[in-house]
Design an enzyme around this catalytic site. Structure first.
Site, PDB file in Angstrom:
ATOM      1  N   SER A 276       0.841  -1.203   0.000  1.00 53.70           N
ATOM      2  CA  SER A 276       0.000   0.000   0.000  1.00 53.70           C
ATOM      3  C   SER A 276       0.872   1.247   0.000  1.00 53.70           C
ATOM      4  O   SER A 276       2.020   1.219   0.441  1.00 53.70           O
ATOM      5  CB  SER A 276      -0.865   0.033   1.258  1.00 53.70           C
ATOM      6  OG  SER A 276      -0.081   0.368   2.392  1.00 53.70           O
ATOM      7  N   ASP A 277       0.330   2.345  -0.488  1.00 52.99           N
ATOM      8  CA  ASP A 277       0.989   3.618  -0.251  1.00 52.99           C
ATOM      9  C   ASP A 277       0.896   3.898   1.257  1.00 52.99           C
ATOM     10  O   ASP A 277       0.079   3.299   1.971  1.00 52.99           O
ATOM     11  CB  ASP A 277       0.333   4.740  -1.072  1.00 52.99           C
ATOM     12  CG  ASP A 277       1.280   5.930  -1.235  1.00 52.99           C
ATOM     13  OD1 ASP A 277       2.284   6.009  -0.498  1.00 52.99           O
ATOM     14  OD2 ASP A 277       1.002   6.795  -2.090  1.00 52.99           O
TER      15      ASP A 277
END
Ligand code: BGC
Length: 710
Positions: A276-277
């Site tokens: 994920s960011d």
């Protein structure tokens, strides 16, 4: 490339064969004794090894693999330029090595590194081979900073030129972004590090980025925003895909099973893992079921408490958790992480000359000559030059995770002085005192004004003028106009991360867009200004004539959104597709860029599998042409708007005076296809397909048709 570590490509790695850097074979594996730990056997496939290992892992060990957990590589470390962005500690008990990760798309953001030109400059090069070298350089340096994974490239298609991260992507065209991104990934992964293409699926602005709700129709998603990600998987064989911020049609990007499970894995066959960011995860259950494999920067949702509870409650199946662990381990096995020593952090002490050469070549290859009246360029040994503007001393760069602290930097002022030699008097003014700068310009044969914009992560630009939002920069538009009035031989060198307004364009003789040119930018610029190198760049973004002409301008529902909701009602009319359809004349169109020579085009041959054209250098110097193939597709029915032109091919050819070459643009049925929402599939509409070869999206030099045309 001399530094390629292995002939085996990442494709082979992900297809099952282990990718072990040459020279690592003799060194001890971190996995351990293959007799006691059968998953350490290198003769087994990554899948088989994963199965054997997974069976031995405790639930806590599994969950530990699903997030970054090193305090220095976590939320604090990620902002420290000397640390890895993220670290997963692995499972020492079972020989699972730690995984070190770093930013980013313009070079390594971890201590000093080679500052390459911004990715937008690479995009202007229209050169996949150079993109491969660029990715190779980032990969090599990431590895020599002790990383297994690098967060790049950024392939989000540019929707509004006010986007603060314009400099860090490849511009407004999906086809260009796709080819460059895939090549970048191949280059990086050949160095034995994993790439992380980002940010799936749609990420178009910094304003409200963490909470933005985006409404995008399926056709626009497929034809514009997903295209580079698809190529990153199917052509680049990217090891990882970073999911982004924001909500697409109601679903958070890192919890969106319709993209991560159905399209990415189901349709494109992705077998790597999805990180994920930073802080993009909102709900453990939704993320686990939606396809997220690893949460960064720490397990705020992917932690033992929440995931065990979810499994106990039955909201997440054990098989789903195991599947995420499996994706991570399989990818680590495939990339040889288990079977080699940790990469050393030794970048400072080793030869970086190849990186410097790449930095200079990318800068030269992307320098875009927008205007050249009366042959002001290349410079013909002027007796005196007034160099004006701070960027001549220090090259501009973007900020945020795509920032790089350069090892060294060559200033344009020094490089110009060196190239000009003793016969040319060079005066320098930083431009802070406009009167003084104008006086210097008046007393010189040629005036070169350097102008910059400010751009970076976290903020969009509030307008497109040079000075926008930054009073410290002074009135650069005013300065350029005054210098131009004082000296008829004025050249403007722009160092901007994307389009800016150029109201003074008609009053200066030359304009060079140098982008954020990186640490070797000064040398590259001197070579281009003096004609040692032909300006190789073409615009990967349209420069509008007025603020309100830009895509999504003047309609808050489109941009920046109302109540944190933006509607992509422009549909597929992104970038030049918007200007073409609306009949707006840009200041400088997509694909534009002059050479120091001239080219002729002829012999168009059109078929459904290829378009061919002959390019001839009709001038007196060696130079580089970038012929571009555009298709105008028929509309299948009322309501399906087709852009007048879509880029479907390009080539970059360097020719001596009088020399000709035949350029072939390969086509597939996909080149002619639109996304049909009724059948959820690519379809080719019957009718007239217009075929155009141009030197920009607005200068078509050869035209033909395919299909039934009236
Ligand atoms: C950015 C990512 C980056 C991450 C780690 C985020 O703010 O959006 O592109 O990789 O930080 O630094």
């Amino acid at each position: 490339m001399r530094r390629v570590l292995t002939a085996a490509g990442a494709a082979a790695a992900l297809a099952g064969a282990a990718l072990v850097p040459a020279g690592a074979a003799a060194a001890p594996s971190r996995c351990g004794d293959p007799v006691q730990r059968p998953w350490c056997r290198t003769d087994l496939t990554p899948d088989r090894r994963t199965t054997l290992l997974l069976a031995r892992m405790t639930e806590d060990e599994k969950i530990g693999l699903l997030s970054s957990d090193d305090p220095l590589g976590g939320p604090l470390g990620g902002f420290m330029e000397t640390a890895h962005a993220d670290t997963n500690a692995g499972v020492p008990r079972l020989g699972v090595p730690p995984l070190y990760m770093t930013d980013g798309p313009a070079g390594v953001r971890q201590g000093r590194a080679t500052a390459l030109p911004a990715p937008i400059a690479l995009a202007a090069g229209f050169d996949p081979a150079l993109a491969r070298r660029y990715g190779g350089t980032v990969g090599w340096e990431a590895r020599h900073r002790g990383n297994d994974l690098v967060f790049g490239p950024t392939v989000d298609v540019l929707r509004t030129p006010r986007n603060g991260r314009t400099f860090e992507g490849f511009g407004e065209d999906p086809h260009l972004s796709a080819g460059l991104g895939a090549s970048w990934i191949r280059g990086a992964q050949e160095q034995g590090v994993m790439a992380s293409v980002k940010h799936l699926a749609v990420y178009a602005q910094e304003t409200d980025r963490l909470s933005l709700s985006m409404r995008v129709d399926a056709r626009t998603l497929r034809e514009i925003y997903l295209v580079p990600f698809e190529a990153a998987v199917t052509q680049g064989r990217t090891a990882t895909v970073m999911c982004g911020f924001g909500r697409l049609n109601g679903r958070w990007a890192c919890e969106d099973g319709s993209v991560l499970n159905r399209i990415l894995r189901g349709e494109w066959g992705f077998t790597g893992f999805v990180p994920s960011d930073h802080t993009a995860v909102h709900d453990a259950v939704a993320a686990a079921n939606g396809g997220l494999d690893m949460e960064l920067p720490i397990g705020m949702k992917y932690n033992a408490f929440l995931l065990k509870r979810a499994v106990r409650d039955g909201t997440v199946a054990q098989a789903t958790v195991d599947g995420h662990v499996r994706n991570i381990l399989r990818t680590m096995f495939a990339f040889g992480v288990f079977d080699r020593p940790a990469y050393a952090n030794d970048l400072t002490g080793i030869d970086r000359s190849a990186s410097e050469a790449t930095a200079r070549q990318v800068a030269e290859g992307g320098m875009t000559l927008l205007r050249n009246e009366g042959g002001i360029l290349p410079l013909a040994a002027p007796a005196s030059i007034a160099v004006i503007g701070r960027a001549a001393e220090q090259a501009q760069s973007g900020f945020g995770s795509a920032n790089v602290v350069p090892f060294t930097a060559v200033s344009a002022r020094d490089a110009l002085a060196r190239r000009a030699g003793a016969g040319t008097r060079i005066t320098y003014r930083d431009g802070g005192n406009a009167d003084d700068a104008v006086a210097a310009a008046r007393g010189a044969e040629v005036a070169i004004v350097f102008a910059t914009d400010a751009q970076g992560e976290f903020f969009d630009k509030s307008c497109l003028t040079l000075n926008c939002g930054d009073p410290l920069r002074g009135d650069q538009d005013g300065l350029i106009s005054r210098v131009a009035a004082a000296n008829p031989n004025t050249v403007v060198v722009l160092q901007t991360g994307g389009p800016v307004l150029t109201p003074w364009a008609g009053r200066v003789k030359g304009i060079v867009e140098a982008w954020y040119p990186g640490q070797q930018g000064g040398d590259a610029l001197a070579r281009v200004l003096y004609g040692d190198a032909d300006p190789g760049g073409r615009l990967p973004v349209t420069f509008p004539a007025a603020e309100g002409d830009a895509p999504a301008a003047g309609n808050p529902a489109q941009y920046p959104g109302v109540n944190k909701t933006t509607t992509f009602s422009e549909g597929v009319l992104v970038g030049y597709r918007h200007y073409d359809r609306k009949g707006l004349t840009p200041a400088f169109p997509f694909g534009h860029g002059l050479s120091y020579t001239t080219f002729g085009y002829g012999g168009l041959k059109v078929s459904s599998t290829a378009v061919q054209v002959t390019v001839t250098n009709t001038g007196a110097r060696t130079g580089t042409a970038v012929p571009q193939l555009y298709l105008g597709l028929p509309s299948p029915r009322a309501g399906v708007v087709q852009p007048p032109r879509q880029l479907k091919g390009y080539a970059k050819v360097t020719l001596a005076p009088g020399q000709s070459t035949r350029v072939t643009f390969p086509l597939t049925s996909r080149s002619f296809a639109y996304w049909d929402t009724a059948s959820d599939a690519w379809r080719v509409a019957p009718g007239c397909h217009r075929v155009m070869v141009g030197t920009s999206s607005r200068r078509i030099v050869q035209a033909g048709t395919l299909g039934t045309c009236r």
